[in-house]
Design a protein around this motif. Structure first.
Motif, PDB file in Angstrom:
ATOM      1  N   GLY A  60     -76.515   5.278 -33.333  1.00 39.60           N
ATOM      2  CA  GLY A  60     -76.901   5.455 -34.735  1.00 39.60           C
ATOM      3  C   GLY A  60     -75.698   5.832 -35.585  1.00 39.60           C
ATOM      4  O   GLY A  60     -75.462   5.266 -36.657  1.00 39.60           O
ATOM      5  N   TRP A  61     -74.913   6.782 -35.097  1.00 41.55           N
ATOM      6  CA  TRP A  61     -73.704   7.203 -35.809  1.00 41.55           C
ATOM      7  C   TRP A  61     -72.765   6.011 -36.003  1.00 41.55           C
ATOM      8  O   TRP A  61     -72.304   5.721 -37.106  1.00 41.55           O
ATOM      9  N   LYS A  62     -72.506   5.317 -34.909  1.00 39.71           N
ATOM     10  CA  LYS A  62     -71.492   4.258 -34.955  1.00 39.71           C
ATOM     11  C   LYS A  62     -71.930   3.084 -35.835  1.00 39.71           C
ATOM     12  O   LYS A  62     -71.112   2.483 -36.526  1.00 39.71           O
ATOM     13  N   SER A  63     -73.231   2.767 -35.823  1.00 39.43           N
ATOM     14  CA  SER A  63     -73.734   1.643 -36.630  1.00 39.43           C
ATOM     15  C   SER A  63     -73.378   1.830 -38.097  1.00 39.43           C
ATOM     16  O   SER A  63     -73.014   0.879 -38.790  1.00 39.43           O
ATOM     17  N   LEU A  64     -73.494   3.070 -38.565  1.00 45.98           N
ATOM     18  CA  LEU A  64     -73.156   3.329 -39.964  1.00 45.98           C
ATOM     19  C   LEU A  64     -71.652   3.556 -40.118  1.00 45.98           C
ATOM     20  O   LEU A  64     -71.038   3.070 -41.072  1.00 45.98           O
ATOM     21  N   ALA A  65     -71.046   4.244 -39.161  1.00 47.16           N
ATOM     22  CA  ALA A  65     -69.628   4.608 -39.290  1.00 47.16           C
ATOM     23  C   ALA A  65     -68.725   3.377 -39.411  1.00 47.16           C
ATOM     24  O   ALA A  65     -67.775   3.382 -40.199  1.00 47.16           O
ATOM     25  N   VAL A  66     -69.020   2.318 -38.667  1.00 49.05           N
ATOM     26  CA  VAL A  66     -68.154   1.132 -38.743  1.00 49.05           C
ATOM     27  C   VAL A  66     -68.248   0.485 -40.127  1.00 49.05           C
ATOM     28  O   VAL A  66     -67.291  -0.131 -40.604  1.00 49.05           O
ATOM     29  N   ASN A  67     -69.392   0.643 -40.771  1.00 50.32           N
ATOM     30  CA  ASN A  67     -69.552   0.143 -42.137  1.00 50.32           C
ATOM     31  C   ASN A  67     -68.843   1.035 -43.145  1.00 50.32           C
ATOM     32  O   ASN A  67     -68.185   0.551 -44.068  1.00 50.32           O
ATOM     33  N   GLN A 128     -75.810  -2.865 -43.819  1.00 45.26           N
ATOM     34  CA  GLN A 128     -75.039  -3.247 -44.997  1.00 45.26           C
ATOM     35  C   GLN A 128     -74.679  -1.957 -45.718  1.00 45.26           C
ATOM     36  O   GLN A 128     -75.451  -0.999 -45.720  1.00 45.26           O
ATOM     37  N   ILE A 129     -73.493  -1.955 -46.316  1.00 46.34           N
ATOM     38  CA  ILE A 129     -73.099  -0.767 -47.061  1.00 46.34           C
ATOM     39  C   ILE A 129     -72.610  -1.169 -48.448  1.00 46.34           C
ATOM     40  O   ILE A 129     -72.060  -2.262 -48.630  1.00 46.34           O
ATOM     41  N   MET A 130     -72.855  -0.292 -49.407  1.00 50.87           N
ATOM     42  CA  MET A 130     -72.397  -0.517 -50.778  1.00 50.87           C
ATOM     43  C   MET A 130     -71.709   0.751 -51.256  1.00 50.87           C
ATOM     44  O   MET A 130     -72.190   1.858 -50.988  1.00 50.87           O
ATOM     45  N   GLY A 131     -70.620   0.558 -51.939  1.00 51.05           N
ATOM     46  CA  GLY A 131     -69.884   1.699 -52.454  1.00 51.05           C
ATOM     47  C   GLY A 131     -69.284   1.379 -53.801  1.00 51.05           C
ATOM     48  O   GLY A 131     -69.326   0.235 -54.261  1.00 51.05           O
ATOM     49  N   GLU A 132     -68.747   2.414 -54.436  1.00 51.44           N
ATOM     50  CA  GLU A 132     -68.169   2.227 -55.766  1.00 51.44           C
ATOM     51  C   GLU A 132     -66.661   2.391 -55.730  1.00 51.44           C
ATOM     52  O   GLU A 132     -66.133   3.236 -54.998  1.00 51.44           O
ATOM     53  N   VAL A 133     -66.018   1.597 -56.559  1.00 45.06           N
ATOM     54  CA  VAL A 133     -64.568   1.725 -56.726  1.00 45.06           C
ATOM     55  C   VAL A 133     -64.260   1.414 -58.200  1.00 45.06           C
ATOM     56  O   VAL A 133     -64.893   0.516 -58.773  1.00 45.06           O
ATOM     57  N   PRO A 134     -63.363   2.171 -58.831  1.00 44.27           N
ATOM     58  CA  PRO A 134     -63.037   1.863 -60.227  1.00 44.27           C
ATOM     59  C   PRO A 134     -62.578   0.395 -60.337  1.00 44.27           C
ATOM     60  O   PRO A 134     -61.859  -0.085 -59.459  1.00 44.27           O
ATOM     61  N   ILE A 135     -63.020  -0.259 -61.406  1.00 40.91           N
ATOM     62  CA  ILE A 135     -62.712  -1.687 -61.575  1.00 40.91           C
ATOM     63  C   ILE A 135     -61.207  -1.917 -61.448  1.00 40.91           C
ATOM     64  O   ILE A 135     -60.412  -1.247 -62.102  1.00 40.91           O
ATOM     65  N   GLY A 136     -60.845  -2.840 -60.572  1.00 47.54           N
ATOM     66  CA  GLY A 136     -59.433  -3.215 -60.393  1.00 47.54           C
ATOM     67  C   GLY A 136     -58.666  -2.327 -59.433  1.00 47.54           C
ATOM     68  O   GLY A 136     -57.496  -2.580 -59.146  1.00 47.54           O
ATOM     69  N   LYS A 137     -59.293  -1.281 -58.907  1.00 41.61           N
ATOM     70  CA  LYS A 137     -58.575  -0.315 -58.049  1.00 41.61           C
ATOM     71  C   LYS A 137     -58.770  -0.545 -56.550  1.00 41.61           C
ATOM     72  O   LYS A 137     -58.172   0.161 -55.726  1.00 41.61           O
ATOM     73  N   ALA A 138     -59.633  -1.484 -56.175  1.00 38.73           N
ATOM     74  CA  ALA A 138     -59.880  -1.697 -54.745  1.00 38.73           C
ATOM     75  C   ALA A 138     -58.587  -2.124 -54.050  1.00 38.73           C
ATOM     76  O   ALA A 138     -57.765  -2.829 -54.624  1.00 38.73           O
ATOM     77  N   ILE A 139     -58.406  -1.651 -52.819  1.00 41.39           N
ATOM     78  CA  ILE A 139     -57.201  -1.989 -52.060  1.00 41.39           C
ATOM     79  C   ILE A 139     -57.503  -3.237 -51.230  1.00 41.39           C
ATOM     80  O   ILE A 139     -58.343  -3.200 -50.335  1.00 41.39           O
ATOM     81  N   LYS A 140     -56.817  -4.317 -51.548  1.00 46.06           N
ATOM     82  CA  LYS A 140     -57.126  -5.584 -50.891  1.00 46.06           C
ATOM     83  C   LYS A 140     -56.161  -5.880 -49.752  1.00 46.06           C
ATOM     84  O   LYS A 140     -55.080  -5.299 -49.673  1.00 46.06           O
TER      85      LYS A 140
END
Ligand code: ADP
Ligand code: MG
Length: 319
Positions: A60-67, A128-140
């Motif tokens: 259970g921990w790992k299923s979420l942690a990898v995301n 599936q995971i969703m998160g927020e990042v300031p527009i244009g700040k994501a590290i690609k």
């Protein structure tokens, strides 16, 4: 137990930043102004990603942690997750442990479970995971620049050492196995680091498939190459386990073992001191292991500065 009782009992919890959670046809969330949504998914299949009889809490921990780790690699702040699970049977004790592990990780990173799907079938977990990042700040992955230093967090190889021990391919001393098994079963995603790297790193990836493969993705998408120093790659040293980087199997585990969930990132030289300070403030080792180069390809230098033949050690895709 009906499907709906199961969902209510095991997968329904109070949420912190969700307008409508589990129970309707869709969940509802609001994104803060100035933010973009980072979305990622990872599936774990019994027999491929984990042993079917493994500890349910750890699974259970790992299923979420990898995301969560994928959010860290983007510099995103994880907030919402969905869980789709196929179960061969409804085993209440197993589900209780699985959800306890899943929610332990969710609580740790303040992630709301907002929905999913539950069906009968061979044990498969899709998160599936969703998160927020300031527009244009994501590290690609595509942002690495020639001359950047290449860094990794933590130590590499512990999880793969544990796996090889469990597969009978090597024998770790008992206390070393306990330490490595923890890395394999309950990885610690580097969210705090990822958030700090938004203003430091040019590119980042989380190491799930092994350093060389994952760094290879950065190099390919950034159209650059890299030179790594084998001796600088951080790894555990186990008392009573007299094997080191001179050993080919040991080296393979460090370079390509996988399941590390550490971050590999590149940053301009002038950020070096800032990264050293960050390592101190986050109490997380950050190690410079090489440089981004102009010539395409990935070279690993050995103790005499010779280029190691990686093809020989089994990593064909890095010739
Ligand atoms: P639908 O038939 O409309 O797809 P379901 O009956 O599959 O809805 O699911 C009912 C509710 O329970 C939905 O809100 C769904 O998101 C949620 N749900 C189903 N399975 C899970 C799960 N494993 N974890 C969390 N929420 C779940
Ligand atoms: Mg459904």
């Amino acid at each position: 137990m009906s499907e709906f009782d199961l969902i209510r009992q095991h997968f329904t919890r109070a949420t912190h930043h969700t307008n409508l959670s589990v129970g309707d046809d869709a969940a509802l969330i609001s994104i803060l102004t100035g933010m973009e949504l980072a979305v990622s998914a990872d599936m774990l299949v019994a027999g491929t990603h984990f042993f079917a009889n493994c500890d349910a809490y750890q699974l259970g921990w790992k299923s979420l942690a990898v995301n969560v780790s994928d959010m860290a690699a983007m510099g995103a702040n994880p907030k919402w997750t969905t869980l789709s699970i196929a179960l061969p049977e409804t085993n209440d004790a197993w589900l209780a442990e699985f959800s306890r592990g899943f929610f332990a990780c969710a609580d740790n990173f303040d992630v709301d479970l907002i929905g999913g799907d539950t069906t009968r079938g061979p044990l498969t977990i899709s998160v599936q995971i969703m998160g927020e990042v300031p527009i244009g700040k994501a590290i690609k992955r595509s942002g690495a620049k020639i001359g950047d230093e290449i860094w990794v967090s933590g130590k590499l190889g512990d999880a793969a050492f544990a796996l090889q021990h469990m597969q009978g391919k090597l024998k770790l001393p008992e206390d070393a196995f306990i330490l490595c098994a923890k890395a394999l079963h309950t990885p610690q995603p580097r969210i705090a680091l990822g958030l700090e790297l938004r203003d430091i790193a040019n590119s980042a990836i989380d190491i799930s498939d092994g350093l060389l493969g994952d760094l290879g993705h950065i190099l390919e998408q950034s159209n650059v190459g890299a030179i790594l120093e084998l001796k600088d790659i951080p790894h555990s040293i186990f008392a009573g386990f007299p094997i080191g980087l001179h050993d080919e199997n040991f080296r393979n585990i460090i370079l390509a073992g996988g399941d590390d969930y550490e971050l590999c990132f590149t940053a301009p030289l002038e950020k070096h001191a800032e990264i050293v300070n960050l390592s101190e403030s986050t109490k997380l080792p950050l190690t410079c292991i090489g440089r981004v180069s102009a010539n395409v390809g990935l070279a690993v230098l050995g103790s005499e500065n010779e280029i190691l033949n990686i093809r020989e050690t089994g990593f064909d895709h890095f010739s």
